[in-house]
Design an enzyme around this catalytic site. Structure first.
Site, PDB file in Angstrom:
ATOM      1  N   SER A 119       0.828  -1.213   0.000  1.00 63.72           N
ATOM      2  CA  SER A 119       0.000   0.000   0.000  1.00 63.72           C
ATOM      3  C   SER A 119       0.859   1.259   0.000  1.00 63.72           C
ATOM      4  O   SER A 119       0.593   2.200  -0.753  1.00 63.72           O
ATOM      5  CB  SER A 119      -0.912   0.011   1.224  1.00 63.72           C
ATOM      6  OG  SER A 119      -0.134  -0.143   2.400  1.00 63.72           O
ATOM      7  N   ASP A 164       9.222  -3.138  -3.722  1.00 63.15           N
ATOM      8  CA  ASP A 164       7.816  -2.702  -3.730  1.00 63.15           C
ATOM      9  C   ASP A 164       7.592  -1.537  -4.687  1.00 63.15           C
ATOM     10  O   ASP A 164       6.622  -1.515  -5.458  1.00 63.15           O
ATOM     11  CB  ASP A 164       7.389  -2.245  -2.325  1.00 63.15           C
ATOM     12  CG  ASP A 164       7.340  -3.380  -1.327  1.00 63.15           C
ATOM     13  OD1 ASP A 164       8.042  -4.380  -1.529  1.00 63.15           O
ATOM     14  OD2 ASP A 164       6.601  -3.254  -0.324  1.00 63.15           O
TER      15      ASP A 164
HETATM   16  C1  MEV Z   1       7.935  -5.299   2.755  1.00 62.78           C
HETATM   17  O1  MEV Z   1       6.844  -5.219   1.834  1.00 62.78           O
HETATM   18  C2  MEV Z   1       9.029  -6.139   2.173  1.00 62.78           C
HETATM   19  C3  MEV Z   1      10.300  -6.217   3.004  1.00 62.78           C
HETATM   20  O2  MEV Z   1      11.188  -7.073   2.302  1.00 62.78           O
HETATM   21  C4  MEV Z   1      10.937  -4.860   3.218  1.00 62.78           C
HETATM   22  C5  MEV Z   1      11.484  -4.270   1.915  1.00 62.78           C
HETATM   23  O3  MEV Z   1      11.790  -5.008   0.972  1.00 62.78           O
HETATM   24  O4  MEV Z   1      11.640  -3.040   1.880  1.00 62.78           O
HETATM   25  C6  MEV Z   1      10.024  -6.849   4.364  1.00 62.78           C
END
Ligand code: MEV
Length: 328
Positions: A119, A164
């Site tokens: 999100s 992301d």
């Molecule tokens: C969070 O969506 C994913 C993690 O690997 C953190 C990141 O990649 O920034 C936990």
């Protein structure tokens, strides 16, 4: 007024380990955040969120008003959302050189906050794209992904990977390893998502894995093993081998569990999917609560999840081929 949307994502493989330079494979899904941006005549930033799976809130700051919303989720989540918008606008001020500009920002999102579906990345990508266009600058996808990454990196105290934000900016399936991000081919994936209505704190969960890695050599090995699973997973994706993909997702979930980022409801949902003969299932995103992703071409997993105690929503998610989309 400029309006952009950007998709959320699920991780097929590799969350957490990606923070330490292992590869990860997130896939954009058709759940979107839409951000409308209108330039103001002063330098204030006013943010209105229609639905961030909250009750809706408005915060105005940079001036005399600083109303905290009356919402029934943790204050830290609301502050985190505001931090992301603030950071996104700073990036736009920086890239356009217009440092004194203010905006009214409206956010609508189908993506639950902090649930592992990307999100914050979607809000940041859409906000940067819309605010830059509002000032007459259309950013190339790479620049947009870079600026969105810097925002997350700053808000998450230097603990974000590029996964992301890159996935949200470009759409489709992507492979991320360190600074190297690229789109990859993926077969049609029968993705089912189960959501427990909760949310983990990404910063805390990432810090927890960091501490484990520092304390125990075998935790560092576990992170490296996730990297091995991802590399096998890439081959299974290229071969379109859904059964192998599922087995590897199960394996990936076990390793994430060992790193302490699963939860009782996430485990229950994963087991419900396995009992329903899904090809495989795992938590997605930072964990601690939030979502699991399963692969199942039949309705069995969705039905089983909807009867699983702790699961609030189960739904099928289409792969989003398009990343950021310019609506106005
Ligand atoms: C969070 O969506 C994913 C993690 O690997 C953190 C990141 O990649 O920034 C936990």
């Amino acid at each position: 007024m400029a309006v952009s949307s950007a998709p959320g994502k699920v991780y097929l493989f590799g969350e957490h380990a990606v923070v330490y330079g292992e590869p990860a494979v997130p896939c954009a899904i058709e759940l979107r955040a839409r951000v409308g941006v209108e330039q103001r005549s002063d330098a204030k930033l006013r943010v209105h969120a229609e639905d961030l799976s909250l009750d809706g809130f408005t915060v105005e700051y940079g001036g005399t008003t600083d109303e905290r919303p009356d919402v029934d989720v943790s204050e830290s989540l609301v502050s985190a959302a505001m931090g992301y918008v603030d950071g996104a606008i700073e990036q736009v001020r920086d890239v356009t050189g217009e440092h004194e500009v203010g905006f009214d920002v409206t956010i609508e999102s189908d993506i639950p906050l902090g649930a592992g579906l990307g999100s914050s990345a979607a809000v940041v990508v859409a906000a940067i794209d819309a605010a830059a266009r509002e000032l007459g600058t259309t950013l190339e996808t790479d620049e947009l992904a870079e600026r969105a990454y810097r925002t997350e990196h700053e808000v998450q105290d230097g603990q974000a990977s590029r996964a992301d934000t890159f996935c949200s900016a470009t759409g489709g399936a992507v492979r991320v390893e360190g600074d190297d991000c690229r789109s990859i081919e993926a077969p049609e994936l029968p993705i089912v998502v189960g959501f427990d209505g909760g949310a983990g704190d990404t910063g805390q969960l990432v810090a927890g894995v960091r501490n484990l890695r520092e304390e125990y050599g075998f935790a560092a090995d576990t992170v490296a093993s996730i990297g091995d699973v991802v590399r096998r997973g890439e081959q299974a994706l290229a071969d379109g081998d859904l059964e192998e993909l599922g087995r590897l997702m199960d394996f990936n979930h076990g390793l994430l569990s060992a790193l302490g980022v699963s939860s009782r409801t996430l485990d229950s949902m994963v087991w419900a999917a396995r009992d329903a003969d899904a090809y495989g299932a795992k938590l997605t995103g930072a964990g601690g609560g939030g979502c699991v992703v399963a692969l199942d071409p039949t309705d069995e997993t969705e039905t089983a999840l909807s009867f699983t105690p702790g699961c609030e929503q189960a739904f099928r998610a289409e792969l989003a081929d398009e990343g950021v989309t310019r609506l106005e």
